[in-house]
Design a protein around this motif. Sequence first.
Motif, PDB file in Angstrom:
ATOM      1  N   PRO A 199      -9.638 -19.600  -5.305  1.00 23.94           N
ATOM      2  CA  PRO A 199      -9.346 -18.521  -4.357  1.00 23.94           C
ATOM      3  C   PRO A 199      -8.151 -17.658  -4.759  1.00 23.94           C
ATOM      4  O   PRO A 199      -7.205 -18.135  -5.387  1.00 23.94           O
ATOM      5  N   ILE A 200      -8.220 -16.378  -4.388  1.00 28.81           N
ATOM      6  CA  ILE A 200      -7.090 -15.453  -4.482  1.00 28.81           C
ATOM      7  C   ILE A 200      -6.769 -15.004  -3.061  1.00 28.81           C
ATOM      8  O   ILE A 200      -7.644 -14.469  -2.372  1.00 28.81           O
ATOM      9  N   HIS A 201      -5.534 -15.215  -2.616  1.00 25.05           N
ATOM     10  CA  HIS A 201      -5.142 -14.815  -1.264  1.00 25.05           C
ATOM     11  C   HIS A 201      -4.519 -13.416  -1.321  1.00 25.05           C
ATOM     12  O   HIS A 201      -3.602 -13.165  -2.100  1.00 25.05           O
ATOM     13  N   LEU A 202      -5.021 -12.523  -0.497  1.00 23.80           N
ATOM     14  CA  LEU A 202      -4.660 -11.116  -0.557  1.00 23.80           C
ATOM     15  C   LEU A 202      -3.463 -10.773   0.323  1.00 23.80           C
ATOM     16  O   LEU A 202      -3.019 -11.580   1.148  1.00 23.80           O
ATOM     17  N   ILE A 203      -2.966  -9.555   0.170  1.00 23.76           N
ATOM     18  CA  ILE A 203      -1.783  -9.106   0.893  1.00 23.76           C
ATOM     19  C   ILE A 203      -2.020  -9.072   2.404  1.00 23.76           C
ATOM     20  O   ILE A 203      -1.086  -9.179   3.188  1.00 23.76           O
ATOM     21  N   ASN A 204      -3.290  -8.948   2.812  1.00 22.51           N
ATOM     22  CA  ASN A 204      -3.577  -8.909   4.251  1.00 22.51           C
ATOM     23  C   ASN A 204      -3.766 -10.307   4.839  1.00 22.51           C
ATOM     24  O   ASN A 204      -4.142 -10.463   5.990  1.00 22.51           O
ATOM     25  N   GLY A 205      -3.509 -11.337   4.028  1.00 21.58           N
ATOM     26  CA  GLY A 205      -3.585 -12.704   4.525  1.00 21.58           C
ATOM     27  C   GLY A 205      -4.948 -13.346   4.406  1.00 21.58           C
ATOM     28  O   GLY A 205      -5.106 -14.527   4.719  1.00 21.58           O
ATOM     29  N   SER A 206      -5.949 -12.606   3.929  1.00 22.82           N
ATOM     30  CA  SER A 206      -7.312 -13.134   3.884  1.00 22.82           C
ATOM     31  C   SER A 206      -7.624 -13.750   2.528  1.00 22.82           C
ATOM     32  O   SER A 206      -6.938 -13.509   1.535  1.00 22.82           O
ATOM     33  N   HIS A 207      -8.692 -14.552   2.511  1.00 19.76           N
ATOM     34  CA  HIS A 207      -9.249 -15.052   1.260  1.00 19.76           C
ATOM     35  C   HIS A 207     -10.636 -14.444   1.141  1.00 19.76           C
ATOM     36  O   HIS A 207     -11.628 -14.997   1.604  1.00 19.76           O
ATOM     37  N   ALA A 331      -7.741   4.365   8.255  1.00 18.97           N
ATOM     38  CA  ALA A 331      -6.998   3.127   8.494  1.00 18.97           C
ATOM     39  C   ALA A 331      -5.541   3.426   8.810  1.00 18.97           C
ATOM     40  O   ALA A 331      -4.918   2.766   9.651  1.00 18.97           O
ATOM     41  N   GLU A 332      -5.002   4.453   8.165  1.00 23.90           N
ATOM     42  CA  GLU A 332      -3.611   4.847   8.428  1.00 23.90           C
ATOM     43  C   GLU A 332      -3.459   5.416   9.835  1.00 23.90           C
ATOM     44  O   GLU A 332      -2.442   5.195  10.508  1.00 23.90           O
ATOM     45  N   LEU A 333      -4.479   6.147  10.298  1.00 24.40           N
ATOM     46  CA  LEU A 333      -4.429   6.688  11.664  1.00 24.40           C
ATOM     47  C   LEU A 333      -4.355   5.561  12.684  1.00 24.40           C
ATOM     48  O   LEU A 333      -3.625   5.651  13.683  1.00 24.40           O
ATOM     49  N   GLY A 339       1.719   1.540  15.905  1.00 26.15           N
ATOM     50  CA  GLY A 339       3.172   1.657  16.009  1.00 26.15           C
ATOM     51  C   GLY A 339       3.887   0.355  15.690  1.00 26.15           C
ATOM     52  O   GLY A 339       3.548  -0.331  14.727  1.00 26.15           O
ATOM     53  N   PRO A 340       4.867  -0.034  16.504  1.00 27.39           N
ATOM     54  CA  PRO A 340       5.639  -1.269  16.254  1.00 27.39           C
ATOM     55  C   PRO A 340       4.780  -2.537  16.260  1.00 27.39           C
ATOM     56  O   PRO A 340       5.193  -3.556  15.706  1.00 27.39           O
ATOM     57  N   ASN A 341       3.604  -2.466  16.882  1.00 26.03           N
ATOM     58  CA  ASN A 341       2.727  -3.645  16.892  1.00 26.03           C
ATOM     59  C   ASN A 341       2.208  -3.997  15.508  1.00 26.03           C
ATOM     60  O   ASN A 341       1.588  -5.044  15.314  1.00 26.03           O
ATOM     61  N   ALA A 342       2.456  -3.133  14.517  1.00 22.56           N
ATOM     62  CA  ALA A 342       2.012  -3.415  13.158  1.00 22.56           C
ATOM     63  C   ALA A 342       2.867  -4.477  12.482  1.00 22.56           C
ATOM     64  O   ALA A 342       2.471  -5.038  11.470  1.00 22.56           O
ATOM     65  N   LEU A 343       4.049  -4.767  13.050  1.00 20.60           N
ATOM     66  CA  LEU A 343       4.984  -5.673  12.393  1.00 20.60           C
ATOM     67  C   LEU A 343       4.532  -7.132  12.385  1.00 20.60           C
ATOM     68  O   LEU A 343       4.515  -7.761  11.329  1.00 20.60           O
ATOM     69  N   PRO A 344       4.158  -7.726  13.518  1.00 20.86           N
ATOM     70  CA  PRO A 344       3.722  -9.138  13.471  1.00 20.86           C
ATOM     71  C   PRO A 344       2.304  -9.253  12.939  1.00 20.86           C
ATOM     72  O   PRO A 344       1.527  -8.303  12.964  1.00 20.86           O
ATOM     73  N   TYR A 345       1.963 -10.459  12.458  1.00 19.28           N
ATOM     74  CA  TYR A 345       0.610 -10.717  11.965  1.00 19.28           C
ATOM     75  C   TYR A 345       0.100 -11.999  12.584  1.00 19.28           C
ATOM     76  O   TYR A 345       0.760 -13.034  12.529  1.00 19.28           O
ATOM     77  N   THR A 346      -1.096 -11.912  13.162  1.00 19.77           N
ATOM     78  CA  THR A 346      -1.717 -13.081  13.776  1.00 19.77           C
ATOM     79  C   THR A 346      -3.056 -13.345  13.108  1.00 19.77           C
ATOM     80  O   THR A 346      -3.983 -12.548  13.238  1.00 19.77           O
ATOM     81  N   ARG A 362      -4.345  -8.085  21.704  1.00 18.20           N
ATOM     82  CA  ARG A 362      -5.438  -8.629  20.893  1.00 18.20           C
ATOM     83  C   ARG A 362      -6.062  -7.558  20.009  1.00 18.20           C
ATOM     84  O   ARG A 362      -6.405  -7.816  18.856  1.00 18.20           O
ATOM     85  N   TRP A 363      -6.166  -6.321  20.525  1.00 17.55           N
ATOM     86  CA  TRP A 363      -6.800  -5.262  19.758  1.00 17.55           C
ATOM     87  C   TRP A 363      -6.012  -4.902  18.501  1.00 17.55           C
ATOM     88  O   TRP A 363      -6.559  -4.346  17.539  1.00 17.55           O
ATOM     89  N   ALA A 364      -4.736  -5.235  18.492  1.00 22.23           N
ATOM     90  CA  ALA A 364      -3.882  -4.836  17.372  1.00 22.23           C
ATOM     91  C   ALA A 364      -3.890  -5.838  16.225  1.00 22.23           C
ATOM     92  O   ALA A 364      -3.405  -5.537  15.127  1.00 22.23           O
ATOM     93  N   ALA A 365      -4.443  -7.022  16.458  1.00 18.03           N
ATOM     94  CA  ALA A 365      -4.272  -8.118  15.510  1.00 18.03           C
ATOM     95  C   ALA A 365      -4.806  -7.808  14.115  1.00 18.03           C
ATOM     96  O   ALA A 365      -4.244  -8.254  13.122  1.00 18.03           O
ATOM     97  N   LYS A 366      -5.895  -7.060  14.005  1.00 20.12           N
ATOM     98  CA  LYS A 366      -6.529  -6.871  12.704  1.00 20.12           C
ATOM     99  C   LYS A 366      -6.293  -5.488  12.099  1.00 20.12           C
ATOM    100  O   LYS A 366      -6.782  -5.192  11.013  1.00 20.12           O
ATOM    101  N   ILE A 367      -5.548  -4.631  12.783  1.00 18.04           N
ATOM    102  CA  ILE A 367      -5.399  -3.265  12.284  1.00 18.04           C
ATOM    103  C   ILE A 367      -4.527  -3.207  11.036  1.00 18.04           C
ATOM    104  O   ILE A 367      -4.877  -2.556  10.044  1.00 18.04           O
ATOM    105  N   ALA A 368      -3.390  -3.883  11.045  1.00 19.81           N
ATOM    106  CA  ALA A 368      -2.537  -3.873   9.856  1.00 19.81           C
ATOM    107  C   ALA A 368      -3.234  -4.535   8.654  1.00 19.81           C
ATOM    108  O   ALA A 368      -3.222  -3.975   7.548  1.00 19.81           O
ATOM    109  N   PRO A 369      -3.863  -5.716   8.822  1.00 17.08           N
ATOM    110  CA  PRO A 369      -4.599  -6.279   7.685  1.00 17.08           C
ATOM    111  C   PRO A 369      -5.696  -5.347   7.158  1.00 17.08           C
ATOM    112  O   PRO A 369      -5.922  -5.268   5.950  1.00 17.08           O
ATOM    113  N   THR A 370      -6.373  -4.633   8.064  1.00 15.36           N
ATOM    114  CA  THR A 370      -7.401  -3.688   7.632  1.00 15.36           C
ATOM    115  C   THR A 370      -6.794  -2.555   6.816  1.00 15.36           C
ATOM    116  O   THR A 370      -7.352  -2.120   5.801  1.00 15.36           O
ATOM    117  N   TYR A 371      -5.626  -2.081   7.246  1.00 20.28           N
ATOM    118  CA  TYR A 371      -4.932  -1.018   6.517  1.00 20.28           C
ATOM    119  C   TYR A 371      -4.594  -1.476   5.099  1.00 20.28           C
ATOM    120  O   TYR A 371      -4.852  -0.775   4.117  1.00 20.28           O
TER     121      TYR A 371
END
Length: 398
Positions: A199-207, A331-333, A339-346, A362-371
Motif C-alpha cells: 500500500p501507498i498512503h496518500l496525503i488525504n489519508g486514504s489508501h 474542489a477548491e470552491l 473555511g476553518p472547518n478544513a483544518l481538522p481531519y476525521t 459531518r458534511w465537511a469531513a470529506k471535503i479537504a481530503p477530496t481537495y
Amino acid sequence: MDLMFTEGDRAFREEVRRFLSDNTIPEIRQKLAEGLELSKDEIAAGTRNLYKKGVPTWPQEYGGTGWTLVQQYIFEEEVRAFPALVKLGMGQDLVGPVIYTFGNLAQKQYYLPRIANATDWWCQGFSEPGAGSDLASLKTRAVRHGDHYVVDGQKIWTSSAHYADWIFCLVRTNPDVKKQQGISFLLIDIKSPGVTVRPIHLINGSHEVSEVFFDNVHVPVENLVGEENKGWSYAKYLLNNERFGDAGVGISKERMRRALELAAQTYVGGERLVDQPSFREKVAELEVQLKALEITQLRAIANASKQQQGVQDPASSILKLRGSEVEQAAAELLMVVMGPNALPYTPDEELGSRNEPPILPRWAAKIAPTYFDSRAASIYSGSSEIQKNIIAKAILGL
C-alpha cells in the motif's frame, strides 16, 4: 454542428432518472451524497444494480446497452447528479473495451461477462517508478518460455490494487527494438505466486493506490491480448478512452451543486456565504469554465460518433487537460465554503463512532481530503504537460 438535445434525448434522460430512483440502494446514495467511501461489496452491489440493462459504454453483443455516445453522456451526468456513481475498478471503462476490440474469442467469452456482472475487480499496471510521463520507458519484463511468460518488475500508483482480482499490464517483450515497439499487453491474475501488493498512503489519508511487484510470475500465453509487441497501440486506445472520460463534467457539476447548497447554509459575518459578492464571483467564473468544457465535450462526442471505432481522437487530450483544471477549481470552491472547518481531519471509520461531539460538521469531513486528492487529476491518465504536447503536435501541427 447541432449540440442541442433532441426530444428523444430528453425522453431518455427521464427514463434514466426513473431507473436510478428504482435501482439505487438508498444507503449507497446517502454515503455518496455525504462524500463517504464505499466498501468493495457496496461498490459491487451498486454496480450490479446500475448495470441491469448492460454496461453503458459497451456494444450489445458484448453485454452492453448499445447506447449512443450522447445517451452514455446523459446516463453519466444523471448518475452523478442523483448520485449513484459506482464503478467496479477499471474493468468496464478501460480493459473491457480493449478486450472486445483487440482480444480473441476465448478472452471475450471469459472476461467480459465477469467484468459486466462485477464478478472481477481490475486494476491498471502501466506506470513504473522510472516510467510515468514517459510510459514507453517501462522496464517490467515478460520473457516467453513455452506456453507461459515469466514476468519480473514493478508497477506503481496502481489504483485499487488492494481490491483487485486481475491486473492488466504493459510489459516489455522485446528489449532490442524501439521502445514503443517492444511492449505487450498482458492480463495477470493478481493472486498469482510472485505478485506482491504494497500500500501507498496518500496525503488525504486514504489508501487508494499501491505498488505492485512481480517476481518470477508465470502468466499463460493465452493471457496476451492481441499480438505480441503491439501493446503500445492497445495502450494508446485505452488511454484515449480514459482521457475522454476524464473531462469530469459530471464530477464538477456535482461539486458545484454541493458548494452552492452548503454556501446557502453557511454564514460569514452574519450573511449567507452564497450572497456575498466575492463568493458569487468565484461561482460565476467556474460556471463559465464548466459550461465551455461541457460544450467542448459535446463537440467531441459529435465528432466521435462519426469516427471509426479504435481511431484515436487527439481532442481527448483537451478534455483531459481542461477537465482536470475545472475539477480542481470545483474542489477548491468547496474548500472556500468549508473555511476553518478544513483544518481538522476525521477518517471515515471515525465518523459517528466517537462519544464526544464531532469537531466539525459531518458534511465537511470529506471535503479537504477530496481537495487534496484532486491535485492528482493533472497527473494521472497522462500529465497536463503530456496533454499539451499531444495538442501541439496532433491538433495544432506544431
